[in-house]
Design a protein around this motif. Structure first.
Motif, PDB file in Angstrom:
ATOM      1  N   ASP A  31     -16.865 -10.410   5.215  1.00  0.00           N
ATOM      2  CA  ASP A  31     -17.720  -9.384   5.807  1.00  0.00           C
ATOM      3  C   ASP A  31     -16.929  -8.418   6.679  1.00  0.00           C
ATOM      4  O   ASP A  31     -17.342  -7.283   6.886  1.00  0.00           O
ATOM      5  N   ARG A  32     -15.789  -8.857   7.179  1.00  0.00           N
ATOM      6  CA  ARG A  32     -14.939  -8.014   8.008  1.00  0.00           C
ATOM      7  C   ARG A  32     -13.989  -7.187   7.159  1.00  0.00           C
ATOM      8  O   ARG A  32     -13.827  -5.984   7.368  1.00  0.00           O
ATOM      9  N   VAL A  33     -13.368  -7.812   6.164  1.00  0.00           N
ATOM     10  CA  VAL A  33     -12.283  -7.173   5.422  1.00  0.00           C
ATOM     11  C   VAL A  33     -12.773  -6.274   4.286  1.00  0.00           C
ATOM     12  O   VAL A  33     -12.271  -5.156   4.120  1.00  0.00           O
ATOM     13  N   VAL A  34     -13.733  -6.738   3.507  1.00  0.00           N
ATOM     14  CA  VAL A  34     -14.154  -5.981   2.322  1.00  0.00           C
ATOM     15  C   VAL A  34     -14.655  -4.574   2.678  1.00  0.00           C
ATOM     16  O   VAL A  34     -14.231  -3.599   2.049  1.00  0.00           O
ATOM     17  N   PRO A  35     -15.519  -4.395   3.671  1.00  0.00           N
ATOM     18  CA  PRO A  35     -15.932  -3.023   3.999  1.00  0.00           C
ATOM     19  C   PRO A  35     -14.767  -2.136   4.456  1.00  0.00           C
ATOM     20  O   PRO A  35     -14.727  -0.953   4.129  1.00  0.00           O
ATOM     21  N   ALA A  36     -13.818  -2.729   5.170  1.00  0.00           N
ATOM     22  CA  ALA A  36     -12.652  -1.950   5.604  1.00  0.00           C
ATOM     23  C   ALA A  36     -11.819  -1.507   4.410  1.00  0.00           C
ATOM     24  O   ALA A  36     -11.385  -0.350   4.343  1.00  0.00           O
TER      25      ALA A  36
ATOM     26  N   VAL B  82     -10.958   2.281   3.059  1.00  0.00           N
ATOM     27  CA  VAL B  82      -9.602   2.762   2.779  1.00  0.00           C
ATOM     28  C   VAL B  82      -9.547   3.368   1.385  1.00  0.00           C
ATOM     29  O   VAL B  82      -9.000   4.454   1.183  1.00  0.00           O
ATOM     30  N   LEU B  83     -10.130   2.676   0.405  1.00  0.00           N
ATOM     31  CA  LEU B  83     -10.136   3.184  -0.965  1.00  0.00           C
ATOM     32  C   LEU B  83     -10.932   4.475  -1.094  1.00  0.00           C
ATOM     33  O   LEU B  83     -10.582   5.360  -1.879  1.00  0.00           O
ATOM     34  N   GLU B  84     -11.997   4.595  -0.315  1.00  0.00           N
ATOM     35  CA  GLU B  84     -12.795   5.822  -0.318  1.00  0.00           C
ATOM     36  C   GLU B  84     -12.003   6.991   0.272  1.00  0.00           C
ATOM     37  O   GLU B  84     -11.973   8.082  -0.302  1.00  0.00           O
ATOM     38  N   VAL B  85     -11.359   6.765   1.391  1.00  0.00           N
ATOM     39  CA  VAL B  85     -10.603   7.820   2.068  1.00  0.00           C
ATOM     40  C   VAL B  85      -9.401   8.251   1.224  1.00  0.00           C
ATOM     41  O   VAL B  85      -9.039   9.421   1.202  1.00  0.00           O
ATOM     42  N   HIS B  86      -8.803   7.304   0.501  1.00  0.00           N
ATOM     43  CA  HIS B  86      -7.591   7.577  -0.276  1.00  0.00           C
ATOM     44  C   HIS B  86      -7.856   7.418  -1.773  1.00  0.00           C
ATOM     45  O   HIS B  86      -7.047   6.859  -2.507  1.00  0.00           O
ATOM     46  N   ALA B  87      -8.977   7.944  -2.227  1.00  0.00           N
ATOM     47  CA  ALA B  87      -9.465   7.715  -3.594  1.00  0.00           C
ATOM     48  C   ALA B  87      -8.469   8.101  -4.676  1.00  0.00           C
ATOM     49  O   ALA B  87      -8.384   7.434  -5.701  1.00  0.00           O
ATOM     50  N   ASP B  88      -7.721   9.150  -4.510  1.00  0.00           N
ATOM     51  CA  ASP B  88      -6.814   9.616  -5.557  1.00  0.00           C
ATOM     52  C   ASP B  88      -5.358   9.284  -5.247  1.00  0.00           C
ATOM     53  O   ASP B  88      -4.454   9.955  -5.741  1.00  0.00           O
ATOM     54  N   GLU B  89      -5.145   8.268  -4.436  1.00  0.00           N
ATOM     55  CA  GLU B  89      -3.792   7.916  -4.015  1.00  0.00           C
ATOM     56  C   GLU B  89      -3.521   6.441  -4.280  1.00  0.00           C
ATOM     57  O   GLU B  89      -4.444   5.637  -4.362  1.00  0.00           O
ATOM     58  N   ASP B  90      -2.234   6.123  -4.417  1.00  0.00           N
ATOM     59  CA  ASP B  90      -1.838   4.720  -4.427  1.00  0.00           C
ATOM     60  C   ASP B  90      -1.892   4.232  -2.987  1.00  0.00           C
ATOM     61  O   ASP B  90      -1.518   4.958  -2.061  1.00  0.00           O
ATOM     62  N   VAL B  91      -2.373   3.018  -2.788  1.00  0.00           N
ATOM     63  CA  VAL B  91      -2.523   2.465  -1.449  1.00  0.00           C
ATOM     64  C   VAL B  91      -1.837   1.103  -1.410  1.00  0.00           C
ATOM     65  O   VAL B  91      -2.009   0.292  -2.320  1.00  0.00           O
ATOM     66  N   VAL B  92      -1.056   0.873  -0.365  1.00  0.00           N
ATOM     67  CA  VAL B  92      -0.431  -0.425  -0.141  1.00  0.00           C
ATOM     68  C   VAL B  92      -1.033  -0.990   1.139  1.00  0.00           C
ATOM     69  O   VAL B  92      -1.022  -0.335   2.180  1.00  0.00           O
ATOM     70  N   LEU B  93      -1.575  -2.187   1.035  1.00  0.00           N
ATOM     71  CA  LEU B  93      -2.195  -2.848   2.177  1.00  0.00           C
ATOM     72  C   LEU B  93      -1.532  -4.202   2.393  1.00  0.00           C
ATOM     73  O   LEU B  93      -1.145  -4.868   1.435  1.00  0.00           O
ATOM     74  N   ILE B  94      -1.429  -4.603   3.621  1.00  0.00           N
ATOM     75  CA  ILE B  94      -0.798  -5.869   3.966  1.00  0.00           C
ATOM     76  C   ILE B  94      -1.807  -6.727   4.712  1.00  0.00           C
ATOM     77  O   ILE B  94      -2.507  -6.247   5.595  1.00  0.00           O
ATOM     78  N   GLY B  95      -1.887  -7.995   4.327  1.00  0.00           N
ATOM     79  CA  GLY B  95      -2.809  -8.907   4.984  1.00  0.00           C
ATOM     80  C   GLY B  95      -2.507 -10.330   4.576  1.00  0.00           C
ATOM     81  O   GLY B  95      -1.486 -10.602   3.940  1.00  0.00           O
ATOM     82  N   HIS B  96      -3.391 -11.231   4.877  1.00  0.00           N
ATOM     83  CA  HIS B  96      -3.154 -12.633   4.544  1.00  0.00           C
ATOM     84  C   HIS B  96      -3.855 -13.012   3.241  1.00  0.00           C
ATOM     85  O   HIS B  96      -4.763 -12.333   2.769  1.00  0.00           O
ATOM     86  N   ALA B  97      -3.384 -14.114   2.647  1.00  0.00           N
ATOM     87  CA  ALA B  97      -3.828 -14.524   1.313  1.00  0.00           C
ATOM     88  C   ALA B  97      -5.333 -14.720   1.222  1.00  0.00           C
ATOM     89  O   ALA B  97      -5.952 -14.346   0.223  1.00  0.00           O
TER      90      ALA B  97
END
Length: 81
Positions: free
Chosen positions: A24-29, A33-48
């Motif tokens: 509930d915390r991570v998925v909306p965030a 991010v995907l909405e703001v950067h819709a036409d871009e490659d995005v690299v995200l870092i987090g835990h498994a």
């Protein structure tokens, strides 16, 4: 930046959170991010755990606990959306 995608201090990782709370915390965030950067490659870092939950939510599939257990540390999850 964190302000662009709506990351708030109170939404940062909380030790000992449940899978539901993490999802509930991570998925909306991530969706933001995907909405703001819709036409871009995005690299995200987090835990498994977070990435297993994101992969399930984004793909519409069930949480793959076997895949989660096989992730190395650090690991890599690639999603094409």
């Amino acid at each position: 930046t964190e302000q662009d995608v709506g990351i708030l201090e109170e939404l940062r990782e909380v030790a000992g959170e449940s899978l539901a709370a993490c999802r509930d915390r991570v998925v909306p965030a991530i969706r933001r991010v995907l909405e703001v950067h819709a036409d871009e490659d995005v690299v995200l870092i987090g835990h498994a755990t977070a990435w297993a939950l994101v992969a399930a939510a984004v793909s519409g599939a069930a949480l793959d606990l076997d895949r989660w257990q096989r992730l190395s540390h650090p690991g890599l999850v690639v999603l094409e959306v």
